[in-house]
Design an enzyme around this catalytic site. Structure first.
Site, short mmCIF file in Angstrom:
data_model
loop_
_atom_site.label_atom_id
_atom_site.label_comp_id
_atom_site.label_asym_id
_atom_site.label_seq_id
_atom_site.Cartn_x
_atom_site.Cartn_y
_atom_site.Cartn_z
N ARG A 1 11.94 -7.49 2.76
CA ARG A 1 12.10 -6.05 3.04
C ARG A 1 13.04 -5.85 4.23
O ARG A 1 13.82 -4.90 4.27
CB ARG A 1 10.73 -5.41 3.32
CG ARG A 1 10.82 -3.91 3.51
CD ARG A 1 9.43 -3.27 3.52
NE ARG A 1 8.77 -3.40 4.80
CZ ARG A 1 7.53 -2.98 5.04
NH1 ARG A 1 6.81 -2.43 4.08
NH2 ARG A 1 6.98 -3.12 6.23
N ARG B 1 -6.95 2.86 11.36
CA ARG B 1 -6.68 1.45 11.67
C ARG B 1 -7.67 0.90 12.69
O ARG B 1 -7.63 -0.30 12.99
CB ARG B 1 -5.26 1.31 12.22
CG ARG B 1 -4.23 0.92 11.14
CD ARG B 1 -2.87 1.00 11.78
NE ARG B 1 -1.89 0.11 11.25
CZ ARG B 1 -0.93 0.49 10.39
NH1 ARG B 1 -0.91 1.70 9.92
NH2 ARG B 1 -0.02 -0.36 10.02
N LYS C 1 0.81 -1.22 0.00
CA LYS C 1 0.00 0.00 0.00
C LYS C 1 0.84 1.27 0.00
O LYS C 1 0.44 2.27 -0.59
CB LYS C 1 -1.05 0.01 1.10
CG LYS C 1 -0.54 -0.10 2.52
CD LYS C 1 -1.73 -0.25 3.46
CE LYS C 1 -1.34 -0.19 4.93
NZ LYS C 1 -0.16 -0.95 5.33
N ARG D 1 1.59 -8.13 13.72
CA ARG D 1 1.01 -7.06 12.88
C ARG D 1 -0.12 -7.61 12.01
O ARG D 1 -1.13 -6.94 11.80
CB ARG D 1 2.10 -6.41 12.03
CG ARG D 1 2.99 -5.47 12.86
CD ARG D 1 4.35 -5.24 12.23
NE ARG D 1 4.28 -4.57 10.96
CZ ARG D 1 5.22 -4.69 10.02
NH1 ARG D 1 6.28 -5.45 10.22
NH2 ARG D 1 5.11 -4.03 8.90
N ARG E 1 13.92 -2.52 8.70
CA ARG E 1 12.91 -1.99 9.61
C ARG E 1 12.80 -2.87 10.85
O ARG E 1 12.71 -4.09 10.73
CB ARG E 1 11.55 -1.93 8.89
CG ARG E 1 11.12 -0.53 8.58
CD ARG E 1 9.82 -0.53 7.82
NE ARG E 1 8.67 -0.89 8.65
CZ ARG E 1 7.41 -0.66 8.28
NH1 ARG E 1 7.16 -0.10 7.13
NH2 ARG E 1 6.42 -1.00 9.07
P1 AMP Z 1 2.99 1.00 8.81
O1 AMP Z 1 4.22 1.62 8.24
O2 AMP Z 1 1.72 1.60 8.28
O3 AMP Z 1 3.00 -0.51 8.71
O4 AMP Z 1 3.01 1.34 10.39
C1 AMP Z 1 4.05 0.91 11.23
C2 AMP Z 1 3.60 0.94 12.68
O5 AMP Z 1 3.24 2.28 13.06
C3 AMP Z 1 2.36 0.11 12.99
O6 AMP Z 1 2.65 -1.25 13.20
C4 AMP Z 1 1.84 0.81 14.26
O7 AMP Z 1 2.63 0.46 15.38
C5 AMP Z 1 2.13 2.27 13.95
N1 AMP Z 1 0.99 2.92 13.26
C6 AMP Z 1 0.96 3.43 11.99
N2 AMP Z 1 -0.24 3.93 11.71
C7 AMP Z 1 -1.00 3.76 12.81
C8 AMP Z 1 -2.36 4.05 13.14
N3 AMP Z 1 -3.18 4.63 12.24
N4 AMP Z 1 -2.80 3.73 14.38
C9 AMP Z 1 -1.98 3.15 15.28
N5 AMP Z 1 -0.72 2.82 15.04
C10 AMP Z 1 -0.22 3.12 13.82
#
Ligand code: AMP
Length: 187
Positions: A128, A89, A14, A145, A134
């Site tokens: 990745r 989320r 995404k 996750r 990461r």
């Molecule tokens: P992502 O890069 O979108 O996979 O986000 C990485 C991490 O950031 C997630 O596993 C959460 O710990 C945190 N995170 C990102 N967006 C949100 C959100 N909208 N609500 C809560 N935690 C978030």
């Protein structure tokens, strides 16, 4: 305004698709994951609160995310639209987003859900991990996750389906094929 939300499990692509969509439709790309990673890097108060939670693959508290979104939306009122990547989320976040959009006399136009099977996302995320390093791309956190996505985020698809805004797109294939399929759905 044209406001798009892109959903998908971690590793569904995404982020990659959001960058392409932002370019094509001239939208402001908001990745809450990127914003949070930057806060962690800069060692801000918010970053300090978020770091351990993100490393475990849990969700950062709703009120912190809603504050972030509030200021991003308020500071970008003149854009043609937003693409929300990684937000909302939870149901609380989705309802807050509707209110924030309302305040700027706008609304969510379309929602795309990228569907990719578990085996495939695990494979992609482990790859990745080798490239980007990461912290949350390790076997245990990936599983968490995925569970968090299924239990807390995927139910939101019903919220947007009920509003007839949801488009499901197969997340398998090349980046360009997937992009084309998304664009076709958006019309
Ligand atoms: P992502 O890069 O979108 O996979 O986000 C990485 C991490 O950031 C997630 O596993 C959460 O710990 C945190 N995170 C990102 N967006 C949100 C959100 N909208 N609500 C809560 N935690 C978030």
């Amino acid at each position: 305004m044209f406001n798009l939300i892109i959903f998908g499990p971690p590793g569904s692509g995404k982020g990659t698709q959001s960058v392409k969509l932002a370019e094509k439709y001239k939208l402001k790309h908001i990745s809450t994951g990127d914003i949070l990673r930057n806060e962690v890097k800069m060692q801000t108060e918010l970053g300090k609160k978020a770091k351990a939670i993100m490393n475990k693959g849990e969700l950062v508290p709703d009120e912190l995310l809603i504050q972030i979104l509030h200021s991003v939306i308020e500071n970008n009122k003149m854009v043609k639209g937003f693409i929300f990547d990684g937000f909302p989320r939870t149901t609380v976040q989705a309802e807050a987003l509707d209110q924030l959009m309302n305040k700027v006399n706008s609304k969510i136009s379309c929602v795309v859900s990228l569907e990719v099977e578990d085996d495939e996302v695990v494979k992609r995320l482990l790859k990745r991990a080798e490239i980007e390093g990461r912290k949350d791309d390790n076997a245990e956190t990936i599983q968490n996750r995925l569970n968090v996505y299924k239990t807390q985020t995927a139910p939101l698809l019903n919220y947007y389906e009920a509003q007839k805004k949801l488009h499901i797109v197969e997340g398998k294939g090349t980046i360009d094929d997937i992009f084309e399929n998304i664009c076709l759905k958006l019309g």
